[in-house]
Design a protein around this motif. Structure first.
Motif, short mmCIF file in Angstrom:
data_model
loop_
_atom_site.label_atom_id
_atom_site.label_comp_id
_atom_site.label_asym_id
_atom_site.label_seq_id
_atom_site.Cartn_x
_atom_site.Cartn_y
_atom_site.Cartn_z
N ALA A 85 3.56 54.17 9.59
CA ALA A 85 4.98 54.40 9.84
C ALA A 85 5.85 53.21 9.47
N VAL A 86 5.42 52.41 8.47
CA VAL A 86 6.25 51.32 7.96
C VAL A 86 7.28 51.92 7.00
N PRO A 87 8.57 51.69 7.21
CA PRO A 87 9.58 52.22 6.29
C PRO A 87 9.44 51.56 4.92
N LEU A 88 9.26 52.37 3.88
CA LEU A 88 9.05 51.88 2.52
C LEU A 88 10.19 52.35 1.62
N PHE A 89 10.56 51.48 0.68
CA PHE A 89 11.66 51.78 -0.24
C PHE A 89 11.30 51.24 -1.63
N ILE A 90 11.99 51.78 -2.64
CA ILE A 90 11.90 51.28 -4.00
C ILE A 90 13.27 50.77 -4.42
N VAL A 91 13.32 49.58 -5.02
CA VAL A 91 14.51 49.09 -5.71
C VAL A 91 14.05 48.60 -7.07
N THR A 92 14.59 49.20 -8.12
CA THR A 92 14.10 48.94 -9.46
C THR A 92 15.24 48.83 -10.47
N ASN A 93 14.96 48.14 -11.58
CA ASN A 93 15.89 48.12 -12.71
C ASN A 93 15.74 49.36 -13.58
N LYS A 94 14.66 50.11 -13.38
CA LYS A 94 14.46 51.35 -14.13
C LYS A 94 15.55 52.35 -13.76
N ARG A 95 15.93 53.22 -14.71
CA ARG A 95 16.88 54.27 -14.38
C ARG A 95 16.32 55.16 -13.27
N ILE A 96 17.22 55.74 -12.49
CA ILE A 96 16.76 56.51 -11.33
C ILE A 96 16.08 57.81 -11.75
N ALA A 97 16.49 58.42 -12.87
CA ALA A 97 15.88 59.70 -13.28
C ALA A 97 14.37 59.55 -13.54
N PRO A 98 13.93 58.61 -14.40
CA PRO A 98 12.49 58.47 -14.59
C PRO A 98 11.77 57.89 -13.38
N THR A 99 12.48 57.13 -12.57
CA THR A 99 11.88 56.63 -11.33
C THR A 99 11.42 57.80 -10.47
N LYS A 100 12.28 58.79 -10.32
CA LYS A 100 11.92 59.96 -9.51
C LYS A 100 10.82 60.78 -10.18
N LEU A 101 10.86 60.87 -11.52
CA LEU A 101 9.81 61.59 -12.24
C LEU A 101 8.45 60.94 -11.98
N ILE A 102 8.42 59.62 -12.02
CA ILE A 102 7.16 58.89 -11.82
C ILE A 102 6.67 59.05 -10.39
N LEU A 103 7.56 58.93 -9.41
CA LEU A 103 7.14 59.09 -8.02
C LEU A 103 6.57 60.48 -7.77
N ASP A 104 7.20 61.49 -8.36
CA ASP A 104 6.65 62.85 -8.24
C ASP A 104 5.31 62.97 -8.95
N TYR A 105 5.22 62.42 -10.14
CA TYR A 105 4.00 62.51 -10.96
C TYR A 105 2.81 61.86 -10.24
N LEU A 106 3.06 60.76 -9.54
CA LEU A 106 2.00 60.04 -8.85
C LEU A 106 1.75 60.56 -7.43
N GLY A 107 2.57 61.50 -6.97
CA GLY A 107 2.43 62.01 -5.62
C GLY A 107 2.91 61.03 -4.57
N TRP A 108 3.88 60.21 -4.93
CA TRP A 108 4.38 59.15 -4.04
C TRP A 108 5.73 59.47 -3.40
N ALA A 109 6.39 60.51 -3.82
CA ALA A 109 7.76 60.75 -3.36
C ALA A 109 7.86 60.77 -1.84
N GLY A 110 6.87 61.34 -1.18
CA GLY A 110 6.90 61.44 0.27
C GLY A 110 6.57 60.16 1.01
N LEU A 111 6.15 59.13 0.27
CA LEU A 111 5.79 57.86 0.92
C LEU A 111 6.99 56.96 1.17
#
Length: 218
Positions: free
Chosen positions: A102-128
């Motif tokens: 239950a540690v709150p986790l976040f992403i902050v990246t220089n990558k554009r947000i559209a592919p960031t979300k694609l990658i998180l979904d692709y890796l099964g990480w979106a819910g983390l």
């Protein structure tokens, strides 16, 4: 240092090895334009935002040229390129361990947000992650990674002195320092920063020793 309660991660070079995917898309963009980059397409160019990198690789500030390269890169990366992304050894299990605790986790990246979300979904990480943010997450792009960290802290009412930013580059360290949060350097990725702070968080309550002792992925 105070007990860390929230963790913000950089993405490229920290959690994922996106070198093959990004370099393939840069190559496709320049092939589409019939141009040869003025610099070699190596992992050294990965990290900064897309537009400045294209300007550096093209050796040009011509708006029309950069717009065309940007469109070609995005078309390739957002359709197939991002699927070449791989995860650094041990990272997936570590993220899931933190999420289960239950540690709150976040992403902050220089990558554009559209592919960031694609990658998180692709890796099964979106819910983390409770949130994933980029320079272009709020309409007009924010000026820096520091600004995105600050916006993330504000949006989620995080305490800066209880928040850790994890990255792989000197500019990640700088962004964390300017945003007033602790910084942890992973001993892999694309940066040239020496991991001098590995002992700073080893006694935190959710297992940073595992990451501190983790060897560079092979």
């Amino acid at each position: 240092m105070p007990s860390i309660q929230n963790v913000i991660f950089d993405l490229d070079g920290t959690l994922i090895d996106s070198s093959a995917s990004i370099l393939a898309s840069y190559n496709a963009a320049f092939e589409c334009a019939g141009l040869t980059p003025v610099l070699a397409l190596t992992a050294d160019i990965i990290g900064p935002p897309l537009r400045p990198t294209l300007q550096m690789l093209s050796g040009s500030s011509d708006t029309e040229l950069l717009n065309g390269l940007t469109r070609a890169f995005i078309a390739h990366y957002d359709s197939t390129g991002y699927r070449y992304t791989t995860v650094f050894e041990g990272v997936d299990a570590f993220l899931r361990e933190l999420a289960e605790a239950a540690v709150p986790l976040f992403i902050v990246t220089n990558k554009r947000i559209a592919p960031t979300k694609l990658i998180l979904d692709y890796l099964g990480w979106a819910g983390l992650f409770q949130g994933a943010y980029a320079l272009d997450s709020w309409g007009s792009p924010l000026p820096s990674k520091e600004a995105v960290i600050r916006r993330t802290i504000e949006l989620h009412s995080l305490q800066p002195d209880a928040t850790l930013y994890v990255g792989d580059r000197v500019d990640d360290r700088f962004a964390a320092e300017q945003a007033g949060v602790a910084f942890f350097l992973v001993p892999w990725g694309y940066g040239m920063c020496s991991p001098t702070n590995m002992d700073e968080v080893q006694d935190s309550t959710f297992g940073w020793k595992a990451l501190r002792l983790h060897s560079a992925p092979r």
